[in-house]
Design a protein around this motif. Structure first.
Motif, PDB file in Angstrom:
ATOM      1  N   CYS A 173      51.516  38.100 -47.696  1.00  0.00           N
ATOM      2  CA  CYS A 173      50.538  38.883 -48.440  1.00  0.00           C
ATOM      3  C   CYS A 173      50.524  38.381 -49.877  1.00  0.00           C
ATOM      4  CB  CYS A 173      50.951  40.361 -48.393  1.00  0.00           C
ATOM      5  SG  CYS A 173      49.830  41.446 -49.291  1.00  0.00           S
TER       6      CYS A 173
ATOM      7  N   GLY B 163      42.981  36.332 -46.478  1.00  0.00           N
ATOM      8  CA  GLY B 163      42.372  37.649 -46.594  1.00  0.00           C
ATOM      9  C   GLY B 163      42.710  38.244 -47.951  1.00  0.00           C
TER      10      GLY B 163
ATOM     11  N   PHE C 170      37.205  44.520 -47.981  1.00  0.00           N
ATOM     12  CA  PHE C 170      38.111  43.371 -47.867  1.00  0.00           C
ATOM     13  C   PHE C 170      37.361  42.221 -47.238  1.00  0.00           C
ATOM     14  CE2 PHE C 170      39.049  45.960 -44.023  1.00  0.00           C
ATOM     15  CZ  PHE C 170      38.909  45.040 -43.001  1.00  0.00           C
TER      16      PHE C 170
ATOM     17  N   GLU D  56      44.577  43.571 -43.611  1.00  0.00           N
ATOM     18  CA  GLU D  56      43.695  43.885 -44.747  1.00  0.00           C
ATOM     19  C   GLU D  56      43.262  45.349 -44.708  1.00  0.00           C
ATOM     20  OE1 GLU D  56      43.654  41.854 -47.095  1.00  0.00           O
ATOM     21  OE2 GLU D  56      44.524  40.230 -45.917  1.00  0.00           O
TER      22      GLU D  56
ATOM     23  N   ILE E 112      37.826  38.187 -45.236  1.00  0.00           N
ATOM     24  CA  ILE E 112      38.716  37.325 -44.460  1.00  0.00           C
ATOM     25  C   ILE E 112      38.040  35.979 -44.257  1.00  0.00           C
ATOM     26  CG2 ILE E 112      39.661  36.971 -42.125  1.00  0.00           C
ATOM     27  CD1 ILE E 112      40.025  40.081 -42.044  1.00  0.00           C
TER      28      ILE E 112
ATOM     29  N   ALA F 158      42.022  42.178 -50.111  1.00  0.00           N
ATOM     30  CA  ALA F 158      41.436  43.514 -50.131  1.00  0.00           C
ATOM     31  C   ALA F 158      41.268  43.967 -51.578  1.00  0.00           C
ATOM     32  CB  ALA F 158      42.341  44.499 -49.378  1.00  0.00           C
TER      33      ALA F 158
ATOM     34  N   HIS G 155      45.565  47.649 -46.344  1.00  0.00           N
ATOM     35  CA  HIS G 155      45.457  47.712 -47.808  1.00  0.00           C
ATOM     36  C   HIS G 155      44.485  48.804 -48.257  1.00  0.00           C
ATOM     37  CE1 HIS G 155      47.972  44.485 -49.223  1.00  0.00           C
ATOM     38  NE2 HIS G 155      47.397  43.584 -48.452  1.00  0.00           N
TER      39      HIS G 155
ATOM     40  N   GLN H 227      43.969  44.970 -54.005  1.00  0.00           N
ATOM     41  CA  GLN H 227      44.836  43.894 -54.489  1.00  0.00           C
ATOM     42  C   GLN H 227      44.343  43.268 -55.791  1.00  0.00           C
ATOM     43  OE1 GLN H 227      44.941  41.783 -50.484  1.00  0.00           O
ATOM     44  NE2 GLN H 227      46.974  41.352 -51.305  1.00  0.00           N
TER      45      GLN H 227
END
Ligand code: NI
Length: 186
Positions: free
Chosen positions: A98, A45, A58, A141, A60, A47, A144, A50
């Motif tokens: 993460c 995953g 996000f 996610e 996945i 987001a 985030h 990030q």
């Protein structure tokens, strides 16, 4: 294009992300870049915050969890403007990692079942329920885009125990195999 992944300590990870609409510039390219970035880092995953963009997006791909839950084989999705409407059931622990925290894994307790409303890449709206590992990855996610990271959900004692590891991530002493942007790298 592979984007640098923002490490813990960067303020964008603490910010609640904003909604977008179809006019968001370069959206499809951005989504393609995020997939490439996620796969390059072997993530399930990723987001938008990030990679430094504070928007509610996000994605996945839970297929690496196929052995644990067979239906995850085809679980690949982009979630835009997501809102978790409900979380139910008795909390359970799952070992989370993460990409913004290389070399760190912690058991995190969350509820097992969620109801979520979101839009896909064409801005069609869905309301769906998830449970088990799928729900777990979505919750991680989703955090985030709410400005929450998984170490915010562990006990203060546990957080003290990993303080040095967190400092190493902030300072960029941790060296992952993928490209990162550290908060305080000199
Ligand atoms: Ni994460």
């Amino acid at each position: 294009m592979i984007l640098p992944i923002v490490g813990y300590g960067n303020p964008v990870l603490k910010k609640k992300a904003g909604e977008i609409d179809a006019s968001y510039p370069g959206l499809q390219q951005f989504i393609d870049d995020m997939w490439e970035t996620m796969y390059n880092a072997n993530g399930v995953g990723l987001a938008a915050p990030q990679v430094g963009k504070s928007i509610r997006l996000f994605m996945i791909d839970a297929s690496p969890f196929e052995e644990e839950e067979e239906e995850l084989k085809d679980f690949k999705k982009v979630f835009i403007n997501a809102q978790i409407l409900e979380e139910t059931g008795e909390e359970w622990f799952f070992n989370e990692g993460c990409l913004s925290f290389p070399d760190l894994r912690e058991d995190v307790s969350r509820k097992p079942k969620i109801r979520i409303r979101y839009q896909d890449e064409k801005f069609n709206t869905y309301e769906e329920e998830y449970e088990g590992i799928a729900a777990r990855i979505i919750q991680h996610e989703y955090d985030h885009i709410e400005g929450i990271v998984f170490v915010d959900r562990i006990t203060p004692l546990k957080r003290r125990l990993i303080k040095n590891k967190l400092t190493n991530i902030i300072k960029g002493i941790t060296r992952p195999s993928y490209k990162m942007k550290f908060a305080q790298k000199s």
